[in-house]
Design a protein around this motif. Structure first.
Motif, PDB file in Angstrom:
ATOM      1  N   GLY A 169      -7.973 -10.880 -40.730  1.00 34.01           N
ATOM      2  CA  GLY A 169      -8.188  -9.511 -41.178  1.00 34.01           C
ATOM      3  C   GLY A 169      -9.647  -9.203 -41.453  1.00 34.01           C
ATOM      4  O   GLY A 169     -10.555  -9.809 -40.866  1.00 34.01           O
ATOM      5  N   ASP A 170      -9.884  -8.263 -42.361  1.00 36.38           N
ATOM      6  CA  ASP A 170     -11.252  -7.848 -42.670  1.00 36.38           C
ATOM      7  C   ASP A 170     -12.099  -9.012 -43.164  1.00 36.38           C
ATOM      8  O   ASP A 170     -13.315  -9.056 -42.928  1.00 36.38           O
ATOM      9  N   ALA A 171     -11.468  -9.976 -43.846  1.00 35.58           N
ATOM     10  CA  ALA A 171     -12.208 -11.124 -44.399  1.00 35.58           C
ATOM     11  C   ALA A 171     -12.746 -12.028 -43.300  1.00 35.58           C
ATOM     12  O   ALA A 171     -13.633 -12.849 -43.547  1.00 35.58           O
ATOM     13  N   ALA A 172     -12.200 -11.896 -42.068  1.00 37.54           N
ATOM     14  CA  ALA A 172     -12.621 -12.752 -40.950  1.00 37.54           C
ATOM     15  C   ALA A 172     -13.630 -12.079 -40.039  1.00 37.54           C
ATOM     16  O   ALA A 172     -14.060 -12.686 -39.047  1.00 37.54           O
ATOM     17  N   ALA A 173     -14.039 -10.863 -40.338  1.00 35.14           N
ATOM     18  CA  ALA A 173     -14.945 -10.128 -39.454  1.00 35.14           C
ATOM     19  C   ALA A 173     -16.233 -10.912 -39.220  1.00 35.14           C
ATOM     20  O   ALA A 173     -16.925 -11.280 -40.170  1.00 35.14           O
ATOM     21  N   GLY A 174     -16.539 -11.165 -37.963  1.00 31.04           N
ATOM     22  CA  GLY A 174     -17.768 -11.869 -37.598  1.00 31.04           C
ATOM     23  C   GLY A 174     -17.619 -13.346 -37.364  1.00 31.04           C
ATOM     24  O   GLY A 174     -18.519 -13.976 -36.801  1.00 31.04           O
ATOM     25  N   TYR A 175     -16.507 -13.964 -37.787  1.00 30.13           N
ATOM     26  CA  TYR A 175     -16.318 -15.398 -37.554  1.00 30.13           C
ATOM     27  C   TYR A 175     -16.185 -15.671 -36.058  1.00 30.13           C
ATOM     28  O   TYR A 175     -15.436 -15.005 -35.349  1.00 30.13           O
ATOM     29  N   TRP A 176     -16.891 -16.711 -35.587  1.00 32.15           N
ATOM     30  CA  TRP A 176     -16.892 -17.047 -34.157  1.00 32.15           C
ATOM     31  C   TRP A 176     -16.954 -18.564 -33.997  1.00 32.15           C
ATOM     32  O   TRP A 176     -17.994 -19.134 -33.664  1.00 32.15           O
ATOM     33  N   GLU A 195     -12.758 -20.726 -27.897  1.00 29.97           N
ATOM     34  CA  GLU A 195     -13.522 -19.751 -28.672  1.00 29.97           C
ATOM     35  C   GLU A 195     -12.536 -18.827 -29.366  1.00 29.97           C
ATOM     36  O   GLU A 195     -11.440 -18.559 -28.858  1.00 29.97           O
ATOM     37  N   ASN A 196     -12.944 -18.314 -30.513  1.00 29.75           N
ATOM     38  CA  ASN A 196     -12.111 -17.383 -31.268  1.00 29.75           C
ATOM     39  C   ASN A 196     -13.030 -16.436 -32.021  1.00 29.75           C
ATOM     40  O   ASN A 196     -14.143 -16.820 -32.400  1.00 29.75           O
ATOM     41  N   VAL A 197     -12.590 -15.211 -32.220  1.00 28.52           N
ATOM     42  CA  VAL A 197     -13.390 -14.254 -32.995  1.00 28.52           C
ATOM     43  C   VAL A 197     -12.519 -13.492 -33.981  1.00 28.52           C
ATOM     44  O   VAL A 197     -11.345 -13.211 -33.727  1.00 28.52           O
ATOM     45  N   ASN A 198     -13.113 -13.214 -35.125  1.00 29.69           N
ATOM     46  CA  ASN A 198     -12.576 -12.275 -36.114  1.00 29.69           C
ATOM     47  C   ASN A 198     -11.168 -12.632 -36.591  1.00 29.69           C
ATOM     48  O   ASN A 198     -10.390 -11.751 -36.970  1.00 29.69           O
ATOM     49  N   GLY A 199     -10.845 -13.922 -36.582  1.00 25.87           N
ATOM     50  CA  GLY A 199      -9.564 -14.365 -37.129  1.00 25.87           C
ATOM     51  C   GLY A 199      -8.354 -13.966 -36.318  1.00 25.87           C
ATOM     52  O   GLY A 199      -7.224 -14.015 -36.828  1.00 25.87           O
ATOM     53  N   LEU A 200      -8.540 -13.599 -35.050  1.00 22.11           N
ATOM     54  CA  LEU A 200      -7.401 -13.243 -34.200  1.00 22.11           C
ATOM     55  C   LEU A 200      -6.632 -14.502 -33.802  1.00 22.11           C
ATOM     56  O   LEU A 200      -7.207 -15.573 -33.645  1.00 22.11           O
ATOM     57  N   ASN A 201      -5.334 -14.357 -33.617  1.00 24.21           N
ATOM     58  CA  ASN A 201      -4.518 -15.501 -33.202  1.00 24.21           C
ATOM     59  C   ASN A 201      -4.609 -15.662 -31.684  1.00 24.21           C
ATOM     60  O   ASN A 201      -3.649 -15.463 -30.949  1.00 24.21           O
ATOM     61  N   LYS A 202      -5.806 -16.014 -31.226  1.00 22.42           N
ATOM     62  CA  LYS A 202      -6.060 -16.209 -29.802  1.00 22.42           C
ATOM     63  C   LYS A 202      -7.085 -17.309 -29.621  1.00 22.42           C
ATOM     64  O   LYS A 202      -7.968 -17.493 -30.463  1.00 22.42           O
ATOM     65  N   THR A 203      -6.975 -18.006 -28.510  1.00 24.36           N
ATOM     66  CA  THR A 203      -8.035 -18.894 -28.065  1.00 24.36           C
ATOM     67  C   THR A 203      -8.453 -18.469 -26.672  1.00 24.36           C
ATOM     68  O   THR A 203      -7.609 -18.154 -25.831  1.00 24.36           O
ATOM     69  N   TRP A 204      -9.756 -18.407 -26.460  1.00 25.14           N
ATOM     70  CA  TRP A 204     -10.323 -18.044 -25.163  1.00 25.14           C
ATOM     71  C   TRP A 204     -10.861 -19.298 -24.479  1.00 25.14           C
ATOM     72  O   TRP A 204     -11.471 -20.158 -25.138  1.00 25.14           O
ATOM     73  N   ALA A 205     -10.691 -19.363 -23.159  1.00 30.73           N
ATOM     74  CA  ALA A 205     -11.298 -20.421 -22.341  1.00 30.73           C
ATOM     75  C   ALA A 205     -12.043 -19.753 -21.195  1.00 30.73           C
ATOM     76  O   ALA A 205     -11.491 -18.867 -20.528  1.00 30.73           O
TER      77      ALA A 205
END
Length: 470
Positions: free
Chosen positions: A158-165, A192-202
């Motif tokens: 959520g908002d608390a995760a904004a900017g995490y990478w 890779e992951n951004v903003n605390g989303l439940n996703k992983t990117w490759a």
């Protein structure tokens, strides 16, 4: 020397070899004691197994005392906001300053590495970024490479995760020391992951920027949700498998064994693929704050972003499977210049011996090397794209003031060296470093001679393996 000491050159060498062996034995005893101490600590999970048909070439399961830093034989810290002379803000627009302090990068005492972003009272962010000292990770010809890590992403949403990478990724070896040749030298983003989303990117990055055959700066990528539990609430295993046993060559990305992205050599032109893959890679772990990727998903960090949520890494493991090159005894047929060539696999030598090594991957190294010694490696295939880099895995317990050159010569031990690097004491005869050197451009197949030159008669270096890059 023998005329003034009464000791023959042969006796002198035997005495040096005995001292060297004694130092190595003492170092091994010390390492065993250290291993016994760390083994008693609880771990978050048992060390990963090695599947049948695979060989483990690197492992760090981050056992160690709580609050200690990483093993600097295996890892080096990236600090500040850029590589020396490289793009500002690590080339991505991120806002943190990376540090080597244990406030940002530390073991937790339970078998995990914590990389933790922090924010000070003035709003300035710090975090951590480490990369392997080794830059030679690549599949052997006709074989496979598997790079994996068991990771829990920062447990914040959520908002608390904004900017995490947070990220677990690899860069082509030619990038180290250059910092201007991205993306042509290749980048493999395993997680890779951004903003605390439940996703992983490759993603694979290659070619030219912007645009080009790899659609930069986006790259050739895909994403998926983490299986069973969210990426933030539990550990997941993120894997890249690079397969040279199939045609076209393929690079596959998975989470918990589920493949969700594959890039094959026929997706880009042959030159782009060769430039991105015909060399080794090094591994990177980091947590950035802000930058272009988080900006594409809402931005951050903001005033609502919570500092102090670490990326937790249980282990990093690199495996190789089958293929040629880097074998002992000497391989039949040509050696691959771009896969590790084990130093002890020489076809002929003068003045050197072999011994058991404590370096990652085990096996043997070539030791007792002094001025005038040499080793021959027949049939090294450099291919049609010129090699311009040489990498040597070396260690030295030489006395203060004792150093020498590791030289590369082609087809004759007396030909002019195409490149060399200097080495002195690295901290011990089993304290290993990967040292790069520029070489004159080489193509085709050659007999490679490693020759050793020093102004002193004492042993000055051990060599575990070497390879070449573009």
């Amino acid at each position: 020397m023998s005329e003034t000491s009464g000791i023959s050159p042969a006796d002198h060498r035997r005495r040096r070899s005995f001292r060297h062996a004694l130092v190595a034995a003492l170092a091994t005893i010390g390492l065993a004691a250290a291993a016994a101490t760390t083994a008693a600590l609880p771990a978050s999970a048992s060390a990963p197994g090695v599947p049948s048909g695979w060989t483990q070439v690197f492992l760090d399961d981050f056992n160690g005392a709580a609050g200690s830093g990483v093993n600097t034989s295996d890892w080096q810290y990236d600090t500040g906001t850029s590589y020396p002379g490289g793009a500002a803000n690590w080339g991505t627009g991120e806002v943190e300053s990376m540090t080597s302090g244990t406030n940002n990068v530390a073991l937790d005492g339970n078998g995990n590495l914590l990389i933790t972003p922090r924010r000070d009272a003035s709003g300035n962010w710090t975090s951590g970024r480490i990369e392997t000292t080794r830059t030679d990770f690549q599949p052997p010809a006709g074989g496979k490479l598997r790079v994996e890590a068991r990771i829990q992403m920062p447990n914040v949403t959520g908002d608390a995760a904004a900017g995490y990478w947070p990220a677990f990724w690899m860069l082509g070896a030619p990038y180290r020391g250059n910092y201007q040749n991205w993306p042509s030298v290749g980048e493999l983003d395993i997680m890779e992951n951004v903003n605390g989303l439940n996703k992983t990117w490759a993603t694979m990055h290659c070619g030219t920027n912007p645009g080009g055959p790899c659609n930069e700066t986006t790259g050739l990528g895909n994403s998926t949700a983490c299986p069973n539990s969210t990426c933030q609430s539990g550990f997941h295993t993120y894997t890249m498998e690079w397969d040279r046993s199939v045609s076209p060559e393929a690079i596959r990305f998975s989470v918990d064994g589920v493949n969700y992205q594959t890039v094959t050599a026929n997706q880009v032109d042959a030159t782009t693929w060769a430039n991105a893959t015909n060399h080794g890679f090094f591994v990177i772990l980091n947590v950035a704050m802000g930058g272009g990727f988080p900006a594409a998903f809402g931005g951050g960090p903001t005033g609502a972003t919570e500092p102090g949520h670490p990326m937790v890494v249980d282990y990093v493991q690199v495996l190789q499977s089958s293929g040629g090159g880097g074998t002992t005894p000497p391989p039949s047929g040509n050696r691959d210049a771009y896969s590790p060539i084990q130093a002890e696999s020489y076809d002929s030598q003068s003045g050197v011996s072999t011994e058991t090594t404590t370096d990652t991957g085990g096996g043997q190294d070539m030791g007792w090397i002094a001025n005038g010694d040499w080793a021959l490696y027949k049939g090294v295939n450099f291919g049609s794209a010129p090699a311009t880099q040489f990498y040597g895995r070396v260690a030295s317990g030489a006395a203060s003031g004792v150093s020498g050159l590791v030289q590369v010569r082609l087809d004759s031990p007396t030909s002019t060296p195409i490149g060399s690097f200097a080495v002195g004491n690295t901290g011990g005869w089993q304290s290993w470093q990967t040292v790069p050197a520029n070489i004159s451009s080489v193509t085709g197949t050659h007999d490679v001679y490693l020759t050793f030159s020093s102004g002193q008669p004492a042993d000055f270096v051990n060599v575990n393996w070497f390879d070449f890059g573009h």
